[in-house]
Design a protein around this motif. Sequence first.
Motif, PDB file in Angstrom:
ATOM      1  N   ILE A 121      -7.749   2.459  -9.895  1.00  0.00           N
ATOM      2  CA  ILE A 121      -7.746   1.567  -8.743  1.00  0.00           C
ATOM      3  C   ILE A 121      -6.431   1.628  -7.959  1.00  0.00           C
ATOM      4  N   GLY A 122      -5.341   1.980  -8.623  1.00  0.00           N
ATOM      5  CA  GLY A 122      -4.071   2.112  -7.925  1.00  0.00           C
ATOM      6  C   GLY A 122      -4.067   3.246  -6.925  1.00  0.00           C
ATOM      7  N   ASN A 123      -5.041   4.148  -7.047  1.00  0.00           N
ATOM      8  CA  ASN A 123      -5.168   5.295  -6.137  1.00  0.00           C
ATOM      9  C   ASN A 123      -6.305   5.088  -5.153  1.00  0.00           C
ATOM     10  N   MET A 124      -6.744   3.838  -4.992  1.00  0.00           N
ATOM     11  CA  MET A 124      -7.934   3.535  -4.190  1.00  0.00           C
ATOM     12  C   MET A 124      -7.852   4.072  -2.766  1.00  0.00           C
ATOM     13  N   VAL A 142     -16.289  -1.693  -2.619  1.00  0.00           N
ATOM     14  CA  VAL A 142     -15.760  -1.187  -3.887  1.00  0.00           C
ATOM     15  C   VAL A 142     -16.049  -2.150  -5.026  1.00  0.00           C
ATOM     16  N   ARG A 143     -16.553  -1.604  -6.105  1.00  0.00           N
ATOM     17  CA  ARG A 143     -16.564  -2.299  -7.397  1.00  0.00           C
ATOM     18  C   ARG A 143     -15.630  -1.512  -8.298  1.00  0.00           C
ATOM     19  N   THR A 144     -14.756  -2.207  -9.020  1.00  0.00           N
ATOM     20  CA  THR A 144     -13.894  -1.518  -9.982  1.00  0.00           C
ATOM     21  C   THR A 144     -14.214  -2.045 -11.372  1.00  0.00           C
ATOM     22  N   SER A 145     -14.416  -1.120 -12.305  1.00  0.00           N
ATOM     23  CA  SER A 145     -14.855  -1.474 -13.661  1.00  0.00           C
ATOM     24  C   SER A 145     -14.462  -0.343 -14.609  1.00  0.00           C
ATOM     25  N   MET A 146     -14.855  -0.467 -15.863  1.00  0.00           N
ATOM     26  CA  MET A 146     -14.606   0.599 -16.834  1.00  0.00           C
ATOM     27  C   MET A 146     -15.604   1.749 -16.695  1.00  0.00           C
ATOM     28  N   ILE A 202     -19.060   2.070  -3.839  1.00  0.00           N
ATOM     29  CA  ILE A 202     -18.277   3.047  -4.589  1.00  0.00           C
ATOM     30  C   ILE A 202     -17.731   2.340  -5.825  1.00  0.00           C
ATOM     31  N   ASN A 203     -18.016   2.884  -7.002  1.00  0.00           N
ATOM     32  CA  ASN A 203     -17.423   2.343  -8.226  1.00  0.00           C
ATOM     33  C   ASN A 203     -16.188   3.167  -8.572  1.00  0.00           C
ATOM     34  N   ILE A 204     -15.039   2.489  -8.627  1.00  0.00           N
ATOM     35  CA  ILE A 204     -13.785   3.145  -8.991  1.00  0.00           C
ATOM     36  C   ILE A 204     -13.365   2.648 -10.370  1.00  0.00           C
TER      37      ILE A 204
END
Length: 281
Positions: free
Chosen positions: A274-277, A253-257, A267-269
């Motif tokens: 992200i709280g629903n990952m 996972v990458r999390t970004s805007m 997977i980009n979230i």
Amino acid sequence: MLFGEEKLVEVLIENDWNLINVFKDKFISYLREYYFIGGMPSAVNKYIETKDYRQVRKLQLRLLQAYEEDFSKHAPIEIVPRLKMLWNNIPAQLAKENKKFIYGLIKEGARAKEYELALAWLIDCGLIYKIDRVNKPNIPLIAYQDTSAFKLYILDVGLLGAMTRIDAKILLEGNEIFTEFKGSFTEQYVLTELKSNKDIPVFYWSAERATAELDFLVQLGVNVVPIEVKSEENLQAKSLKSFVEKYNTKVNVRTSMSDYRKEDWLINIPLYSIGNMENIL
């Protein structure tokens, strides 16, 4: 729903990415507000009541002062000075490129033994999170943790902003002078979102010689999931890619805007999801 946005919440919960993309600007706006207000009930209520960021900040500063007063009232008197020094040093340690907590940065010559009780007291009171390093991304992660290497975060992103006196305008507008600390601030937010699910063990990983570091590792079912945090629409994931190549993890996972996207290995979230990952994965 406090802000009257029940429909937007439903869209997030249902992972309706088409609609989420339509309302992306609104989600980002609320996320930036959350960066400033945080999730402390009294701060949220103060904003709903006044719609005044200055009133929220005053309340946050009072909360921080109350915590420090509680140190003197409830902690063993001999550790109170160390409690205060450790607590107030956390933002500076988060600002480092290598965020491993170093006792010597609290005070020259400081050693772990001097601060062990103060650290345990802050953890037990729920004021800070201690995120241990793991040597290897295998299940169970706890079997590979290195408790001597760790990162520290405080309980709320809004309080971190208050501790560092970050102005509301800087957070809401993404001001350039905030760029250097923005990654750490976003990391603090993501950590508190992950910690909202108490059943998910959270760790981080770094190479033995600290040549590479991955923000978080979580254990979800049969998978170890590495998470790389990006504060803006950054589509690079160099640390994550080298980690995946080394350990061949299946869910990454990458999390970004940036918008939700699923690739062969990544997977980009969006940060606001992200709280629903766990449900997304």
